[in-house]
Design an enzyme around this catalytic site. Sequence first.
Site, PDB file in Angstrom:
ATOM      1  N   SER A 158       0.852  -1.185   0.000  1.00  9.92           N
ATOM      2  CA  SER A 158       0.000   0.000   0.000  1.00  9.92           C
ATOM      3  C   SER A 158       0.887   1.235   0.000  1.00  9.92           C
ATOM      4  O   SER A 158       2.048   1.190   0.438  1.00  9.92           O
ATOM      5  CB  SER A 158      -0.892   0.004   1.250  1.00  9.92           C
ATOM      6  N   TYR A 183       0.366  -0.143  10.656  1.00 11.39           N
ATOM      7  CA  TYR A 183      -0.050  -0.566   9.325  1.00 11.39           C
ATOM      8  C   TYR A 183       1.029  -0.228   8.311  1.00 11.39           C
ATOM      9  O   TYR A 183       1.360  -1.047   7.434  1.00 11.39           O
ATOM     10  CB  TYR A 183      -1.367   0.104   8.954  1.00 11.39           C
TER      11      TYR A 183
END
Length: 318
Positions: A158, A183
Amino acid sequence: MSTAQHKIGSGYDAHSTADDVLAGIDLSGKLAVVTGGYSGLGLETTRALTKAGARVVVPARRPDTAREALAVIDGAEVDTLDLGDLDSVRAFAERFLASGRTIDLMIDNAGIMACPETRVGPGWEAQFATNHLGHFALVNRLWPAIAPGGARVVSVSSRAHHFSGMRWDDVHWRQGYDKWEAYGQAKTANVLFAVHLDRLGADQGVRAFSLHPGGIHTPLQRHIPKEEMIERGWIDEDGTLLNPGSFKTPEQGAATQVWAATSPQLDGMGGVYLEDCDIAEPAVDGDVSGGVKAWATDPEQAARLWELSAELTGVNAF
């Protein structure tokens, strides 16, 4: 330092769909494994690959939900897998290897995002454990099925890898948990994993890629409170997307991972980070709109993460 991180002019862009990049590609006789291939981008990836002729194995933490979602898709099969449980990873891999089949396309798509502080296994931070360590163990255990066919391995990362490099002194966030930075570290790990796997597997014909699929509104956001999504300007009080044009559709979001797994334009290449169906450029300091951070493609950090991951999981095919 020279880098392979430069666009190749693929002819595709952020608006391309999974069907667009598969046009003219026949996957008959190919077998793909798509983790989480029953929801969000994973579901669209499974649909597109089967439409092109592939057989797709979908390891799922919620197998009954997966079977229901995939009931209308011919060519997909479901098995049980919890990436946060290394015993589950081992059991799935053993079942698959016992089938005697080889893997042509391995897409590490499943993941969790910005969850409250959660511990799995021996106290590991859940995002790092699920998004990275589970896939690390899975690919290494499946290596006897991956290597013979010279598979492509795709690690879905990502743009959030910009949020954090590897926190080598505290990878499990035992000091001051931040859900978004955690994350980010997990997504950096996804990139580093592909960098080193490509280095290790290239001689056997296995090439690895990582990617940013784009911003897509999917069940991946399930851990983010509605109030936070409103504050971030994603939705209004009624839950309506405020700027739908800034999000990709699932069909567009799945395109880059499908392109990574199948495109002849990437033959002979590997170890690079992709976005919008092309190789990404190096990120510019202070610009979080695109590109790949140097900390995510550093071969020394990639090798260090591989060693740490092998130590933590007890698995190393090499």
